[in-house]
Design a protein around this motif. Structure first.
Motif, PDB file in Angstrom:
ATOM      1  N   UNK A 119       0.881  -1.131   0.111  1.00 34.13           N
ATOM      2  CA  UNK A 119      -0.010  -0.004   0.042  1.00 34.13           C
ATOM      3  C   UNK A 119       0.793   1.259  -0.007  1.00 34.13           C
ATOM      4  N   UNK A 120       0.485   2.108  -0.882  1.00 34.08           N
ATOM      5  CA  UNK A 120       1.225   3.459  -1.000  1.00 34.08           C
ATOM      6  C   UNK A 120       0.331   4.590  -0.966  1.00 34.08           C
ATOM      7  N   UNK A 121       0.628   5.638  -0.010  1.00 35.04           N
ATOM      8  CA  UNK A 121      -0.394   6.563   0.238  1.00 35.04           C
ATOM      9  C   UNK A 121       0.638   7.921  -0.219  1.00 35.04           C
ATOM     10  N   UNK A 122      -0.079   8.887  -0.944  1.00 40.77           N
ATOM     11  CA  UNK A 122       0.313  10.066  -1.313  1.00 40.77           C
ATOM     12  C   UNK A 122      -0.327  11.176  -1.081  1.00 40.77           C
ATOM     13  N   UNK A 123       0.081  12.353  -0.747  1.00 38.63           N
ATOM     14  CA  UNK A 123      -0.735  13.589  -0.353  1.00 38.63           C
ATOM     15  C   UNK A 123      -0.298  14.781  -1.232  1.00 38.63           C
ATOM     16  N   UNK A 124      -1.115  15.594  -1.739  1.00 41.44           N
ATOM     17  CA  UNK A 124      -0.751  16.834  -2.559  1.00 41.44           C
ATOM     18  C   UNK A 124      -0.031  17.863  -1.472  1.00 41.44           C
ATOM     19  N   UNK A 125       1.104  18.172  -1.670  1.00 36.62           N
ATOM     20  CA  UNK A 125       1.978  19.094  -0.718  1.00 36.62           C
ATOM     21  C   UNK A 125       2.368  20.151  -1.731  1.00 36.62           C
ATOM     22  N   UNK A 126       2.012  21.452  -1.672  1.00 36.58           N
ATOM     23  CA  UNK A 126       2.445  22.434  -2.431  1.00 36.58           C
ATOM     24  C   UNK A 126       2.145  22.249  -3.558  1.00 36.58           C
ATOM     25  N   UNK A 127       1.161  21.407  -4.109  1.00 36.61           N
ATOM     26  CA  UNK A 127       0.673  21.232  -5.457  1.00 36.61           C
ATOM     27  C   UNK A 127       1.287  20.012  -6.185  1.00 36.61           C
ATOM     28  N   UNK A 128       2.265  19.310  -5.347  1.00 30.17           N
ATOM     29  CA  UNK A 128       2.800  18.049  -5.967  1.00 30.17           C
ATOM     30  C   UNK A 128       2.663  16.845  -5.108  1.00 30.17           C
ATOM     31  N   UNK A 129       2.253  15.717  -5.622  1.00 31.75           N
ATOM     32  CA  UNK A 129       1.931  14.640  -4.914  1.00 31.75           C
ATOM     33  C   UNK A 129       3.318  13.844  -4.325  1.00 31.75           C
ATOM     34  N   UNK A 130       3.335  13.875  -2.996  1.00 37.42           N
ATOM     35  CA  UNK A 130       4.409  13.262  -2.249  1.00 37.42           C
ATOM     36  C   UNK A 130       4.018  12.212  -1.614  1.00 37.42           C
ATOM     37  N   UNK A 131       4.623  10.871  -1.469  1.00 32.22           N
ATOM     38  CA  UNK A 131       4.390   9.722  -0.688  1.00 32.22           C
ATOM     39  C   UNK A 131       4.486  10.235   0.757  1.00 32.22           C
ATOM     40  N   UNK A 132       3.551   9.677   1.463  1.00 31.68           N
ATOM     41  CA  UNK A 132       3.776   9.900   2.896  1.00 31.68           C
ATOM     42  C   UNK A 132       3.640   8.569   3.730  1.00 31.68           C
ATOM     43  N   UNK A 133       2.961   7.604   3.145  1.00 32.02           N
ATOM     44  CA  UNK A 133       3.255   6.283   3.860  1.00 32.02           C
ATOM     45  C   UNK A 133       3.504   5.035   2.695  1.00 32.02           C
ATOM     46  N   UNK A 134       4.043   4.086   3.203  1.00 30.20           N
ATOM     47  CA  UNK A 134       4.223   2.868   2.427  1.00 30.20           C
ATOM     48  C   UNK A 134       4.019   1.828   3.507  1.00 30.20           C
ATOM     49  N   UNK A 135       3.392   0.634   3.113  1.00 30.51           N
ATOM     50  CA  UNK A 135       3.306  -0.456   3.949  1.00 30.51           C
ATOM     51  C   UNK A 135       3.704  -1.752   2.987  1.00 30.51           C
ATOM     52  N   UNK A 136       4.320  -2.596   3.385  1.00 28.78           N
ATOM     53  CA  UNK A 136       4.592  -3.823   2.396  1.00 28.78           C
ATOM     54  C   UNK A 136       4.915  -4.809   3.290  1.00 28.78           C
ATOM     55  N   UNK A 137       4.282  -6.237   3.102  1.00 26.84           N
ATOM     56  CA  UNK A 137       4.332  -7.440   3.741  1.00 26.84           C
ATOM     57  C   UNK A 137       4.746  -8.501   2.647  1.00 26.84           C
ATOM     58  N   UNK A 138       5.557  -9.343   3.234  1.00 22.96           N
ATOM     59  CA  UNK A 138       5.728 -10.529   2.498  1.00 22.96           C
ATOM     60  C   UNK A 138       5.259 -11.752   3.224  1.00 22.96           C
ATOM     61  N   UNK A 139       4.405 -12.377   2.611  1.00 22.16           N
ATOM     62  CA  UNK A 139       3.805 -13.641   3.336  1.00 22.16           C
ATOM     63  C   UNK A 139       4.904 -14.849   3.418  1.00 22.16           C
ATOM     64  N   UNK A 140       5.512 -15.193   2.567  1.00 26.12           N
ATOM     65  CA  UNK A 140       6.356 -16.208   2.650  1.00 26.12           C
ATOM     66  C   UNK A 140       7.526 -15.916   3.734  1.00 26.12           C
ATOM     67  N   UNK A 141       7.423 -16.706   4.665  1.00 26.18           N
ATOM     68  CA  UNK A 141       8.550 -16.497   5.853  1.00 26.18           C
ATOM     69  C   UNK A 141       9.872 -16.802   5.315  1.00 26.18           C
ATOM     70  N   UNK A 142      10.317 -17.808   4.664  1.00 21.10           N
ATOM     71  CA  UNK A 142      11.257 -18.075   3.904  1.00 21.10           C
ATOM     72  C   UNK A 142      12.151 -17.178   3.216  1.00 21.10           C
ATOM     73  N   UNK A 143      11.063 -16.641   2.307  1.00 23.44           N
ATOM     74  CA  UNK A 143      11.504 -15.345   1.450  1.00 23.44           C
ATOM     75  C   UNK A 143      11.878 -13.978   2.093  1.00 23.44           C
ATOM     76  N   UNK A 144      10.828 -13.895   3.259  1.00 20.63           N
ATOM     77  CA  UNK A 144      11.266 -12.791   4.017  1.00 20.63           C
ATOM     78  C   UNK A 144      12.456 -12.629   4.765  1.00 20.63           C
ATOM     79  N   UNK A 145      12.910 -13.957   5.252  1.00 24.59           N
ATOM     80  CA  UNK A 145      14.109 -13.794   5.985  1.00 24.59           C
ATOM     81  C   UNK A 145      15.517 -14.019   4.718  1.00 24.59           C
TER      82      UNK A 145
END
Length: 155
Positions: A119-145
């Motif tokens: 998930x990525x969240x952007x907010x308009x700041x001074x007329x420009x879209x800027x990212x304010x949040x990112x959440x990422x999850x890897x389900x596979x425990x072996x891949x994550x490690x």
């Protein structure tokens, strides 16, 4: 809500994109080309920016977020990420996308096939879209490690 099937890689022709999609594409361009300056201009330069991802945990403010990319970017081998199978939501000064990232991150002779719910969240700041949040999850425990260990070995 708008469902999107177009993959975002960062290689899109920016002049053909809506302003929000351009901001999303610019993020993947910065990530895939390891361009810290472009990454910095994509993220809000405020303490309210927050990232919660598989290799960095929860980071608050641009300086903490930057430190995560400083560990990812130095990989001596090629890597790539792209965003796909996502929904797009816009509400005034904010838009967010919820979907999947895939890619490859190499370590030694091993190629990690990355699969992240994102998930990525952007907010308009001074007329420009800027990212304010990112959440990422890897389900596979072996891949994550394996991915965490590969990024740790960069520095």
């Amino acid at each position: 809500m708008q469902l999107e099937q177009k993959t975002i890689t960062g290689k899109e022709e920016k002049s053909l994109l809506s302003a929000p999609t351009k901001a999303l594409s610019e993020f993947y361009e910065a990530l895939n080309t390891r361009d810290m300056q472009k990454m910095a201009s994509n993220w809000a330069q405020t303490d309210e920016a927050v990232m919660d991802n598989p290799v960095g945990g929860i980071k608050r403010g641009w300086e903490e977020i930057r430190a995560v990319y400083e560990r990812v970017f130095p990989s001596p081998q090629p890597y790539w990420f792209e965003f796909y199978d996502y929904s797009y939501h816009e509400a005034g000064e904010i838009f967010y996308v919820v979907g999947r990232e895939r890619g490859e991150y190499r370590t030694g002779d091993r190629v990690l096939k990355i699969a992240i719910r994102t998930t990525r969240v952007f907010r308009r700041i001074e007329g420009e879209w800027r990212q304010v949040h990112h959440h990422g999850s890897i389900d596979d425990a072996e891949l994550l490690a394996a991915y965490q260990e590969a990024v740790r070995s960069n520095g």
